[in-house]
Design a protein around this motif. Sequence first.
Motif, PDB file in Angstrom:
ATOM      1  N   GLY A 100     -11.698  -0.849 -10.317  1.00 56.63           N
ATOM      2  CA  GLY A 100     -10.843  -1.661  -9.450  1.00 56.63           C
ATOM      3  C   GLY A 100      -9.404  -1.646  -9.917  1.00 56.63           C
ATOM      4  N   TRP A 101      -8.810  -2.815  -9.991  1.00 59.36           N
ATOM      5  CA  TRP A 101      -7.414  -2.941 -10.395  1.00 59.36           C
ATOM      6  C   TRP A 101      -7.242  -2.598 -11.873  1.00 59.36           C
ATOM      7  CZ3 TRP A 101      -3.468  -3.659  -7.089  1.00 59.36           C
ATOM      8  CH2 TRP A 101      -3.750  -4.175  -5.825  1.00 59.36           C
ATOM      9  N   ILE A 102      -6.196  -1.845 -12.186  1.00 61.00           N
ATOM     10  CA  ILE A 102      -5.866  -1.508 -13.567  1.00 61.00           C
ATOM     11  C   ILE A 102      -4.363  -1.669 -13.768  1.00 61.00           C
ATOM     12  CG2 ILE A 102      -7.788   0.118 -13.853  1.00 61.00           C
ATOM     13  CD1 ILE A 102      -5.730   2.393 -13.412  1.00 61.00           C
ATOM     14  N   ARG A 103      -3.962  -1.916 -15.009  1.00 66.02           N
ATOM     15  CA  ARG A 103      -2.542  -1.943 -15.345  1.00 66.02           C
ATOM     16  C   ARG A 103      -2.020  -0.508 -15.377  1.00 66.02           C
ATOM     17  NH1 ARG A 103      -0.382  -6.950 -14.552  1.00 66.02           N
ATOM     18  NH2 ARG A 103      -1.899  -8.518 -15.222  1.00 66.02           N
ATOM     19  N   CYS A 104      -0.793  -0.323 -14.935  1.00 64.49           N
ATOM     20  CA  CYS A 104      -0.262   1.032 -14.845  1.00 64.49           C
ATOM     21  C   CYS A 104       1.242   1.022 -15.125  1.00 64.49           C
ATOM     22  CB  CYS A 104      -0.527   1.627 -13.456  1.00 64.49           C
ATOM     23  SG  CYS A 104       0.568   0.953 -12.185  1.00 64.49           S
ATOM     24  N   GLY A 105       1.793   2.209 -15.275  1.00 66.85           N
ATOM     25  CA  GLY A 105       3.228   2.370 -15.355  1.00 66.85           C
ATOM     26  C   GLY A 105       3.746   2.533 -16.772  1.00 66.85           C
ATOM     27  N   TYR A 106       4.885   3.193 -16.874  1.00 65.20           N
ATOM     28  CA  TYR A 106       5.592   3.370 -18.144  1.00 65.20           C
ATOM     29  C   TYR A 106       7.084   3.387 -17.849  1.00 65.20           C
ATOM     30  CZ  TYR A 106       5.253   8.226 -16.464  1.00 65.20           C
ATOM     31  OH  TYR A 106       5.288   9.364 -15.689  1.00 65.20           O
ATOM     32  N   ASP A 107       7.896   3.399 -18.909  1.00 63.64           N
ATOM     33  CA  ASP A 107       9.347   3.228 -18.758  1.00 63.64           C
ATOM     34  C   ASP A 107       9.652   2.001 -17.892  1.00 63.64           C
ATOM     35  OD1 ASP A 107       9.800   5.408 -20.305  1.00 63.64           O
ATOM     36  OD2 ASP A 107      10.277   6.780 -18.674  1.00 63.64           O
TER      37      ASP A 107
ATOM     38  N   LEU B  78      13.278  -4.462 -11.132  1.00 60.05           N
ATOM     39  CA  LEU B  78      12.106  -4.055 -11.910  1.00 60.05           C
ATOM     40  C   LEU B  78      11.830  -2.603 -11.583  1.00 60.05           C
ATOM     41  CD1 LEU B  78       9.469  -4.416 -13.576  1.00 60.05           C
ATOM     42  CD2 LEU B  78       8.378  -5.162 -11.434  1.00 60.05           C
ATOM     43  N   THR B  79      11.802  -1.754 -12.594  1.00 58.52           N
ATOM     44  CA  THR B  79      11.542  -0.336 -12.364  1.00 58.52           C
ATOM     45  C   THR B  79      10.388   0.132 -13.238  1.00 58.52           C
ATOM     46  OG1 THR B  79      12.538   1.879 -12.331  1.00 58.52           O
ATOM     47  CG2 THR B  79      13.227   0.410 -14.099  1.00 58.52           C
ATOM     48  N   TRP B  80       9.566   1.026 -12.704  1.00 54.06           N
ATOM     49  CA  TRP B  80       8.482   1.624 -13.467  1.00 54.06           C
ATOM     50  C   TRP B  80       8.184   3.032 -12.925  1.00 54.06           C
ATOM     51  CZ3 TRP B  80       7.621  -1.761  -9.482  1.00 54.06           C
ATOM     52  CH2 TRP B  80       6.672  -1.427  -8.524  1.00 54.06           C
ATOM     53  N   LYS B  81       7.565   3.820 -13.758  1.00 54.55           N
ATOM     54  CA  LYS B  81       7.157   5.172 -13.377  1.00 54.55           C
ATOM     55  C   LYS B  81       5.641   5.264 -13.419  1.00 54.55           C
ATOM     56  CE  LYS B  81      11.401   7.350 -15.101  1.00 54.55           C
ATOM     57  NZ  LYS B  81      11.984   8.321 -16.067  1.00 54.55           N
ATOM     58  N   VAL B  82       5.084   6.115 -12.568  1.00 58.05           N
ATOM     59  CA  VAL B  82       3.634   6.232 -12.486  1.00 58.05           C
ATOM     60  C   VAL B  82       3.271   7.600 -11.934  1.00 58.05           C
ATOM     61  CG1 VAL B  82       3.438   5.301 -10.140  1.00 58.05           C
ATOM     62  CG2 VAL B  82       1.535   5.008 -11.754  1.00 58.05           C
TER      63      VAL B  82
ATOM     64  N   ARG C  80       0.830  -1.197   0.000  1.00 56.24           N
ATOM     65  CA  ARG C  80       0.000   0.000   0.000  1.00 56.24           C
ATOM     66  C   ARG C  80       0.865   1.247   0.000  1.00 56.24           C
ATOM     67  NH1 ARG C  80      -4.220  -0.150   4.662  1.00 56.24           N
ATOM     68  NH2 ARG C  80      -2.604   0.804   5.965  1.00 56.24           N
ATOM     69  N   VAL C  81       0.398   2.275  -0.686  1.00 54.33           N
ATOM     70  CA  VAL C  81       1.109   3.549  -0.764  1.00 54.33           C
ATOM     71  C   VAL C  81       0.137   4.679  -0.437  1.00 54.33           C
ATOM     72  CG1 VAL C  81       2.313   5.163  -2.281  1.00 54.33           C
ATOM     73  CG2 VAL C  81       2.759   2.720  -2.482  1.00 54.33           C
ATOM     74  N   GLY C  82       0.583   5.643   0.370  1.00 48.16           N
ATOM     75  CA  GLY C  82      -0.224   6.808   0.705  1.00 48.16           C
ATOM     76  C   GLY C  82       0.589   8.086   0.648  1.00 48.16           C
ATOM     77  N   ASN C  83      -0.117   9.207   0.770  1.00 52.29           N
ATOM     78  CA  ASN C  83       0.513  10.533   0.833  1.00 52.29           C
ATOM     79  C   ASN C  83       1.140  10.952  -0.496  1.00 52.29           C
ATOM     80  OD1 ASN C  83       0.937  12.819   2.489  1.00 52.29           O
ATOM     81  ND2 ASN C  83       3.104  12.295   2.698  1.00 52.29           N
ATOM     82  N   ALA C  84       0.610  10.434  -1.607  1.00 49.03           N
ATOM     83  CA  ALA C  84       1.154  10.785  -2.926  1.00 49.03           C
ATOM     84  C   ALA C  84       0.616  12.135  -3.385  1.00 49.03           C
ATOM     85  CB  ALA C  84       0.807   9.711  -3.948  1.00 49.03           C
ATOM     86  N   ILE C  85       1.427  12.821  -4.174  1.00 53.71           N
ATOM     87  CA  ILE C  85       1.041  14.102  -4.762  1.00 53.71           C
ATOM     88  C   ILE C  85       0.537  13.839  -6.172  1.00 53.71           C
ATOM     89  CG2 ILE C  85       1.827  16.399  -5.431  1.00 53.71           C
ATOM     90  CD1 ILE C  85       4.062  16.113  -3.353  1.00 53.71           C
ATOM     91  N   PRO C  86      -0.694  14.214  -6.492  1.00 48.87           N
ATOM     92  CA  PRO C  86      -1.222  13.924  -7.834  1.00 48.87           C
ATOM     93  C   PRO C  86      -0.453  14.682  -8.911  1.00 48.87           C
ATOM     94  CG  PRO C  86      -2.726  15.348  -6.607  1.00 48.87           C
ATOM     95  CD  PRO C  86      -1.694  14.889  -5.636  1.00 48.87           C
ATOM     96  N   GLY C  87      -0.270  14.000 -10.052  1.00 44.18           N
ATOM     97  CA  GLY C  87       0.393  14.610 -11.195  1.00 44.18           C
ATOM     98  C   GLY C  87       1.899  14.569 -11.169  1.00 44.18           C
TER      99      GLY C  87
ATOM    100  N   TYR D  94       6.417   9.534 -10.140  1.00 42.73           N
ATOM    101  CA  TYR D  94       7.128   8.732  -9.151  1.00 42.73           C
ATOM    102  C   TYR D  94       7.808   7.561  -9.850  1.00 42.73           C
ATOM    103  CZ  TYR D  94       4.762  11.161  -5.312  1.00 42.73           C
ATOM    104  OH  TYR D  94       4.312  12.117  -4.424  1.00 42.73           O
ATOM    105  N   THR D  95       8.966   7.177  -9.328  1.00 45.97           N
ATOM    106  CA  THR D  95       9.699   6.017  -9.843  1.00 45.97           C
ATOM    107  C   THR D  95       9.855   4.989  -8.731  1.00 45.97           C
ATOM    108  OG1 THR D  95      10.938   7.377 -11.407  1.00 45.97           O
ATOM    109  CG2 THR D  95      11.828   5.200 -10.916  1.00 45.97           C
ATOM    110  N   PHE D  96       9.465   3.759  -9.004  1.00 44.97           N
ATOM    111  CA  PHE D  96       9.618   2.659  -8.053  1.00 44.97           C
ATOM    112  C   PHE D  96      10.532   1.606  -8.681  1.00 44.97           C
ATOM    113  CE2 PHE D  96       5.479   4.538  -7.195  1.00 44.97           C
ATOM    114  CZ  PHE D  96       5.513   4.704  -5.818  1.00 44.97           C
ATOM    115  N   THR D  97      11.464   1.088  -7.889  1.00 49.08           N
ATOM    116  CA  THR D  97      12.378   0.050  -8.365  1.00 49.08           C
ATOM    117  C   THR D  97      12.496  -1.047  -7.314  1.00 49.08           C
ATOM    118  OG1 THR D  97      13.673   1.690  -9.595  1.00 49.08           O
ATOM    119  CG2 THR D  97      14.678  -0.469  -9.241  1.00 49.08           C
TER     120      THR D  97
END
Length: 556
Positions: free
Chosen positions: A294-301, A323-327, A250-257, A260-263
Amino acid sequence: MDEGPEHGDNILTPYKYLMKKHAEGYDFHTAEKIIQSIFSPGNEKWDNSGLSAEIVDNLSLSDDQEYDDDIDSDLSQSDNKDETVTTQLELSYHHGKMVRRLREPRDLYTGVDESSFFAPPRWPIEMQVIENGPNHIDSTANTLEKFYNPGSNRQQSSHKPVKAFDSDADVVYLIRTGSMVRHFIRSNVGGSAIKPSEQHHTSKEDVLSFESRFESGNLEKAVRVGPYEYELILSNDLYTHKHTQWYYFRVGNAIPGVEYTFTIVNLTKSDSLYNHGMQPLLYSELDAHQNGIGWIRCGYDIQYYKNEINREGKYKNRTYYSLTWKVQFKYANDTCYFAHCYPYTYSKLQQYLQQIINHENKKEFCKLRILCQSIAGNNVYLMTITSPSSNSLAKPKRTVIVTARVHPGEVNSSWVMKGFIDYITGSTDDALLLREMFIFKIIPMINPDGVIVGNYRCSLIGRDLNRTYNSNLPTAYPPVYHIRKLVQKLLKEREVIIYCDIHGHSKKQNSFMYGCENRLNRELWLKERIFPSMMSKNAKDLFSYSSCKFKVQKYK
């Protein structure tokens, strides 16, 4: 002659005496000491006196001989072939005296006590579990998922060095469940009695919050390596030093727009479907509440690649993969989840099974019972689906056995299983015909312990259950042991035409089957290829015969 309840110092109440005699038929008396050593004494499920009356009650539900006598005889360990055994004798007490009588005719459709039959998940006692876990909506996409196409703009820049293992890393989330103890001790509903403490994070308002201490969750550590960039470390399968693939957090406190990069930096497979069009899954609570999404596919790069960090133990000469992706997140004050595949928890299975057995029509041809319990005390369910036999002289129906989720992280197997059960219990002409012709024995979740704790491959023994079918250790691998006994018993009574164990694959696309290696037996060589061939001809767009293999060795 049965002497009845003992008298003197060791007094057995009529109830305890009945349970003791009944349990002897299931061989639970031989496992009494082991059970006592695994489960905490005096808790609500396991009594200090040894036997679990709840297990015995559930396993002794009345059943139809055509359907489920296999379970009763599977659990009997008598070696005396000349011994006369009856399951029709019933003991009861009237005014303090034991009365023997023949039980009423068996009823396939006897209901179950849901309060015990669907007991809540049991966790290892060292695991902290948050009180309010996720509650996702079920939503179905209107269109088929498309492969992610990075196009010509895919970034091929050099990858940054991993910082998550540095001693001065900016750790924003950390749990150490896997390193607290080396092996399973005992279990408890809700895990540890200690309430989860607040996780360490910096005081900056723009730092993401993370959480994975819920059912099937997996994330051990999150490190901030940039203003909006995070490196993640997954938990190994509990009581092991390997098997990292499944993630759910779970992730919280995100800033819309904001981008973010997760690896994830400690994956172990040399290749992944993430290199061939697969995307991570994202769930937004606000999107679910406001829009029913509900659940959707997400991410780029999205990139999956080898990094420079060496693994632990005997694999220290190998390196991890990343594994790295941006969202970008849509909403402020939202709570979002990431997952490797659509989650399907043990609790979700229980809810689904309750719907089946309570369905006005389906309960007429579905029977649910407990095959056994895992070492943590979670139920391994067995479902029997078939139409009641109208002709007692008819030839015994042939059997189809379908199992799933021996590997907890192969979550897609549970969704395939759900689709299969939905179809076979449906009202179509084909479903009606199949129920008339066959008995379906279904075990929807072989490894509930691994599913609950968020493992990828192993049970709480720290072993891959799919490599233990030659074992004779019912206390170490109870689901596998009882499945094997079930199959052996069925083979003595009727023909088993198919055994299908549903899995997921991390590197191969399409649907396909693996079969056993039978080079010396031409008949078996052909038989195991018939059903996959039928699948490929009847569902060309869904099944790939060219992806099938028939060289699975015995040890697998």
